[in-house]
Write a protein that holds these residues in place. Structure first.
Motif, PDB file in Angstrom:
ATOM      1  N   ARG A  19      12.240   9.587  10.101  1.00  0.00           N
ATOM      2  CA  ARG A  19      12.026   8.663   9.271  1.00  0.00           C
ATOM      3  C   ARG A  19      13.300   8.604   7.596  1.00  0.00           C
ATOM      4  O   ARG A  19      13.678   7.720   7.063  1.00  0.00           O
ATOM      5  CB  ARG A  19      10.713   8.762   7.948  1.00  0.00           C
ATOM      6  N   ILE A  20      13.882  10.141   7.265  1.00  0.00           N
ATOM      7  CA  ILE A  20      14.708  10.487   6.925  1.00  0.00           C
ATOM      8  C   ILE A  20      15.811  10.187   7.776  1.00  0.00           C
ATOM      9  O   ILE A  20      17.105   9.594   6.495  1.00  0.00           O
ATOM     10  CB  ILE A  20      14.316  11.659   6.201  1.00  0.00           C
ATOM     11  N   LYS A  21      15.827  10.019   8.671  1.00  0.00           N
ATOM     12  CA  LYS A  21      17.150   9.624   8.870  1.00  0.00           C
ATOM     13  C   LYS A  21      17.712   7.808   9.482  1.00  0.00           C
ATOM     14  O   LYS A  21      18.736   8.169   8.954  1.00  0.00           O
ATOM     15  CB  LYS A  21      17.638  10.492  10.382  1.00  0.00           C
ATOM     16  N   ARG A  22      16.561   7.328   8.973  1.00  0.00           N
ATOM     17  CA  ARG A  22      16.763   5.788   9.110  1.00  0.00           C
ATOM     18  C   ARG A  22      17.081   5.459   7.650  1.00  0.00           C
ATOM     19  O   ARG A  22      16.997   4.965   7.866  1.00  0.00           O
ATOM     20  CB  ARG A  22      15.176   5.596   9.224  1.00  0.00           C
ATOM     21  N   GLN A  23      16.752   6.671   6.480  1.00  0.00           N
ATOM     22  CA  GLN A  23      17.503   5.894   5.472  1.00  0.00           C
ATOM     23  C   GLN A  23      18.452   6.604   5.299  1.00  0.00           C
ATOM     24  O   GLN A  23      19.678   6.428   4.389  1.00  0.00           O
ATOM     25  CB  GLN A  23      16.604   7.029   3.809  1.00  0.00           C
ATOM     26  N   ALA A  24      19.409   6.585   6.599  1.00  0.00           N
ATOM     27  CA  ALA A  24      21.352   6.355   6.345  1.00  0.00           C
ATOM     28  C   ALA A  24      21.775   5.481   6.104  1.00  0.00           C
ATOM     29  O   ALA A  24      22.874   5.417   5.800  1.00  0.00           O
ATOM     30  CB  ALA A  24      21.488   7.803   7.298  1.00  0.00           C
ATOM     31  N   GLN A  41       8.509  11.387  -5.752  1.00  0.00           N
ATOM     32  CA  GLN A  41       8.284   9.713  -5.196  1.00  0.00           C
ATOM     33  C   GLN A  41       8.609   8.643  -6.385  1.00  0.00           C
ATOM     34  O   GLN A  41       9.748   8.116  -5.391  1.00  0.00           O
ATOM     35  CB  GLN A  41       6.988   9.273  -4.454  1.00  0.00           C
ATOM     36  N   LEU A  42       7.736   8.957  -7.456  1.00  0.00           N
ATOM     37  CA  LEU A  42       8.885   7.639  -8.475  1.00  0.00           C
ATOM     38  C   LEU A  42      10.105   8.277  -9.256  1.00  0.00           C
ATOM     39  O   LEU A  42      10.465   7.295  -9.299  1.00  0.00           O
ATOM     40  CB  LEU A  42       7.288   7.861  -9.913  1.00  0.00           C
ATOM     41  N   HIS A  43       9.859   9.098  -9.220  1.00  0.00           N
ATOM     42  CA  HIS A  43      11.338   9.813  -9.561  1.00  0.00           C
ATOM     43  C   HIS A  43      12.242   9.307  -9.331  1.00  0.00           C
ATOM     44  O   HIS A  43      13.699   8.236  -9.327  1.00  0.00           O
ATOM     45  CB  HIS A  43      11.926  10.680 -10.361  1.00  0.00           C
ATOM     46  N   HIS A  44      12.119   9.725  -7.323  1.00  0.00           N
ATOM     47  CA  HIS A  44      13.038   8.786  -6.302  1.00  0.00           C
ATOM     48  C   HIS A  44      13.971   7.478  -6.410  1.00  0.00           C
ATOM     49  O   HIS A  44      14.547   7.059  -6.255  1.00  0.00           O
ATOM     50  CB  HIS A  44      12.520  10.169  -5.283  1.00  0.00           C
ATOM     51  N   LEU A  45      11.977   6.764  -6.502  1.00  0.00           N
ATOM     52  CA  LEU A  45      12.378   5.461  -6.519  1.00  0.00           C
ATOM     53  C   LEU A  45      13.131   4.983  -8.050  1.00  0.00           C
ATOM     54  O   LEU A  45      13.943   4.485  -7.037  1.00  0.00           O
ATOM     55  CB  LEU A  45      11.071   4.840  -6.667  1.00  0.00           C
ATOM     56  N   MET A  46      12.645   5.268  -8.794  1.00  0.00           N
ATOM     57  CA  MET A  46      13.803   5.145  -9.593  1.00  0.00           C
ATOM     58  C   MET A  46      15.303   5.361  -9.335  1.00  0.00           C
ATOM     59  O   MET A  46      16.179   4.383 -10.294  1.00  0.00           O
ATOM     60  CB  MET A  46      13.617   5.463 -11.336  1.00  0.00           C
ATOM     61  N   ASP A  47      15.806   6.841  -8.992  1.00  0.00           N
ATOM     62  CA  ASP A  47      17.368   6.804  -8.945  1.00  0.00           C
ATOM     63  C   ASP A  47      17.932   5.888  -7.927  1.00  0.00           C
ATOM     64  O   ASP A  47      18.863   5.566  -8.048  1.00  0.00           O
ATOM     65  CB  ASP A  47      16.829   8.423  -8.328  1.00  0.00           C
ATOM     66  N   ALA A  83       0.795  -1.647  -0.200  1.00  0.00           N
ATOM     67  CA  ALA A  83      -0.218   0.493  -0.430  1.00  0.00           C
ATOM     68  C   ALA A  83       0.893   1.180  -0.416  1.00  0.00           C
ATOM     69  O   ALA A  83       0.207   2.320  -0.222  1.00  0.00           O
ATOM     70  CB  ALA A  83      -1.112  -0.266   1.256  1.00  0.00           C
ATOM     71  N   HIS A  84       2.098   1.329   0.525  1.00  0.00           N
ATOM     72  CA  HIS A  84       3.134   2.121   0.171  1.00  0.00           C
ATOM     73  C   HIS A  84       4.299   2.661   0.167  1.00  0.00           C
ATOM     74  O   HIS A  84       5.330   1.220  -0.566  1.00  0.00           O
ATOM     75  CB  HIS A  84       3.557   2.643   1.836  1.00  0.00           C
ATOM     76  N   VAL A  85       5.066   3.102  -0.501  1.00  0.00           N
ATOM     77  CA  VAL A  85       6.360   2.965  -1.096  1.00  0.00           C
ATOM     78  C   VAL A  85       7.355   2.544   0.190  1.00  0.00           C
ATOM     79  O   VAL A  85       7.086   3.079   1.104  1.00  0.00           O
ATOM     80  CB  VAL A  85       6.798   4.628  -1.176  1.00  0.00           C
ATOM     81  N   PRO A  86       8.076   1.892   0.128  1.00  0.00           N
ATOM     82  CA  PRO A  86       8.940   1.912   1.664  1.00  0.00           C
ATOM     83  C   PRO A  86       8.955   2.626   2.026  1.00  0.00           C
ATOM     84  O   PRO A  86       9.895   3.713   1.443  1.00  0.00           O
ATOM     85  CB  PRO A  86      10.067   0.911   1.810  1.00  0.00           C
ATOM     86  N   GLY A  87       9.411   3.243   4.034  1.00  0.00           N
ATOM     87  CA  GLY A  87      10.226   4.653   4.323  1.00  0.00           C
ATOM     88  C   GLY A  87      11.664   5.020   4.401  1.00  0.00           C
ATOM     89  O   GLY A  87      11.747   5.676   3.941  1.00  0.00           O
ATOM     90  N   LEU A 107      12.836   4.406   1.272  1.00  0.00           N
ATOM     91  CA  LEU A 107      12.452   4.709   0.012  1.00  0.00           C
ATOM     92  C   LEU A 107      11.968   6.119  -0.009  1.00  0.00           C
ATOM     93  O   LEU A 107      11.448   6.888  -1.750  1.00  0.00           O
ATOM     94  CB  LEU A 107      12.571   3.947  -1.244  1.00  0.00           C
ATOM     95  N   GLN A 108      11.135   6.399   0.916  1.00  0.00           N
ATOM     96  CA  GLN A 108      10.003   7.332   0.707  1.00  0.00           C
ATOM     97  C   GLN A 108      10.972   9.084   0.546  1.00  0.00           C
ATOM     98  O   GLN A 108      12.413   9.430   1.053  1.00  0.00           O
ATOM     99  CB  GLN A 108       9.112   7.909   1.799  1.00  0.00           C
ATOM    100  N   THR A 109      10.208   9.876   0.214  1.00  0.00           N
ATOM    101  CA  THR A 109      10.735  11.768   0.549  1.00  0.00           C
ATOM    102  C   THR A 109      10.146  12.069   1.708  1.00  0.00           C
ATOM    103  O   THR A 109       9.371  11.740   1.831  1.00  0.00           O
ATOM    104  CB  THR A 109      10.026  12.150  -1.669  1.00  0.00           C
ATOM    105  N   THR A 110      10.435  13.317   1.719  1.00  0.00           N
ATOM    106  CA  THR A 110      10.181  14.066   3.054  1.00  0.00           C
ATOM    107  C   THR A 110       8.842  14.357   2.253  1.00  0.00           C
ATOM    108  O   THR A 110       7.993  14.557   3.675  1.00  0.00           O
ATOM    109  CB  THR A 110      11.025  14.516   2.704  1.00  0.00           C
ATOM    110  N   ASP A 111       8.377  14.906   1.044  1.00  0.00           N
ATOM    111  CA  ASP A 111       7.374  15.176   1.002  1.00  0.00           C
ATOM    112  C   ASP A 111       6.028  14.383   1.228  1.00  0.00           C
ATOM    113  O   ASP A 111       5.304  14.311   1.602  1.00  0.00           O
ATOM    114  CB  ASP A 111       6.595  15.877  -0.029  1.00  0.00           C
ATOM    115  N   HIS A 112       6.607  12.590   0.531  1.00  0.00           N
ATOM    116  CA  HIS A 112       5.801  11.279   0.357  1.00  0.00           C
ATOM    117  C   HIS A 112       5.067  11.543   1.855  1.00  0.00           C
ATOM    118  O   HIS A 112       4.072  11.349   2.036  1.00  0.00           O
ATOM    119  CB  HIS A 112       6.491  10.228   0.301  1.00  0.00           C
ATOM    120  N   ALA A 113       6.055  11.847   2.817  1.00  0.00           N
ATOM    121  CA  ALA A 113       6.555  10.233   4.347  1.00  0.00           C
ATOM    122  C   ALA A 113       5.406  11.308   5.036  1.00  0.00           C
ATOM    123  O   ALA A 113       4.437  11.036   5.174  1.00  0.00           O
ATOM    124  CB  ALA A 113       7.818  10.888   4.920  1.00  0.00           C
ATOM    125  N   ARG A 114       5.763  12.817   4.315  1.00  0.00           N
ATOM    126  CA  ARG A 114       4.439  14.245   5.544  1.00  0.00           C
ATOM    127  C   ARG A 114       3.372  13.667   5.240  1.00  0.00           C
ATOM    128  O   ARG A 114       2.214  14.419   6.137  1.00  0.00           O
ATOM    129  CB  ARG A 114       5.107  15.685   4.911  1.00  0.00           C
TER     130      ARG A 114
END
Length: 283
Positions: free
Chosen positions: A153-158, A190-196, A118-122, A124-131
């Motif tokens: 959530r963004i810090k978890r991505q480290a 978000q989709l472009h970030h996922l591709m990158d 149902a969601h993009v994994p945390g 791999l989420q952008t800030t706007d998507h997570a918000r």
């Protein structure tokens, strides 16, 4: 030694592994205490993560419990030592303890895998998507609490960056890619970030297309963290009332099979990127 009132998830897991060693030896906590020359309460406190355990103590316990698996014992021994403050500790009075435990699990993992519908994994989420996701939480979060969760959530991505990023497999259903959380612009970004992110050598993104039909595990979001040895793997289930962590052998075996079957139905990485690109163009 002082007794902890609020052991972390990792400290609880260490204690649970000591309990498993004792139970495999067929010993009660009372019998183990007699064997070790300790009080039963000391054994209980070790197994509930309420007191610290040294690496040498782990090896001594394993010897008394007749455990022959040296690789497992060393992996458990490496979980000991003084508690080190991770970045997530700054959120201890702000966010639920389960969320902090998740960051700790990710930090120590040797490999990470997510299967989500149902969601993009945390991770791999952008800030706007997570918000946008956190704005939909029930009961409603205050604006400061939303921002705390977004920053966490963004810090978890480290774990996906740096000199030694953790290998990561994300299996994402097509439905999650088509949901427009935050509108078309946020979704497209978000989709472009996922591709990158999927172009990175250590990150594999595979899409489960609608055409794949039914598949096992379709009704839940699954996070799987690999430990130093398979016995120390962890399953995290994201539930509305909070995260649940599973580590029983039968549970780990079940979710390994689920992940294997879901991955087998997913598109290859190149075809997955092509589908993500197509969806982004349709917005």
């Amino acid at each position: 030694m002082a007794v902890r009132n609020n052991p972390t998830g990792r400290q609880l897991r260490l204690g649970a592994e000591l309990r498993k060693l004792r139970e495999r030896a067929g010993l009660t906590s009372t019998a183990a205490a007699q064997l070790l020359g300790m009080k039963q309460a000391q054994v209980s406190n070790m197994e509930t993560g309420r007191v610290g355990v040294s690496a040498e103590r782990v090896r001594t316990l394993a010897c008394h419990y007749d455990c022959p698996d040296k690789e497992l014992i060393e992996a458990i021994a490496n979980m000991t030592g003084a508690r080190k403050r991770g970045w997530w500790e700054e959120y201890r009075e702000i966010l639920p303890a389960g969320l902090l435990d998740l960051a700790e699990v990710e930090h120590h993992a040797t490999h990470l895998c997510t299967a989500i519908t149902a969601h993009v994994p945390g991770l791999l989420q952008t800030t706007d998507h997570a918000r946008e996701l956190f704005r939909q939480v029930v009961p409603e979060l205050s604006p400061p609490d939303v921002e705390h969760r977004v920053s966490y959530r963004i810090k978890r991505q480290a774990v996906l960056f740096g000199n030694a990023p953790t290998p990561y497999l994300a299996i994402i259903h097509e439905a999650a890619l088509r949901m427009q959380f935050g509108g078309a612009d946020v979704t497209r970004s978000q989709l472009h970030h996922l591709m990158d992110m999927s172009e990175r050598d250590h990150i594999t993104v595979k899409v489960l297309p609608f055409a794949a039909g039914s598949f096992p595990g379709s009704g839940q979001s699954l996070f799987y963290s690999k430990g130093a040895v398979p016995q120390l793997d962890t399953v995290h289930l994201d539930q509305s009332h909070g995260p649940a962590f599973l580590d029983a052998e039968a549970q780990l075996s079940k979710y390994r099979v689920l992940l294997e079957r879901m991955e087998a139905k997913a598109l290859a990485p190149k075809k997955s990127r092509d589908l993500i690109h197509t969806i982004a163009q349709e917005l």
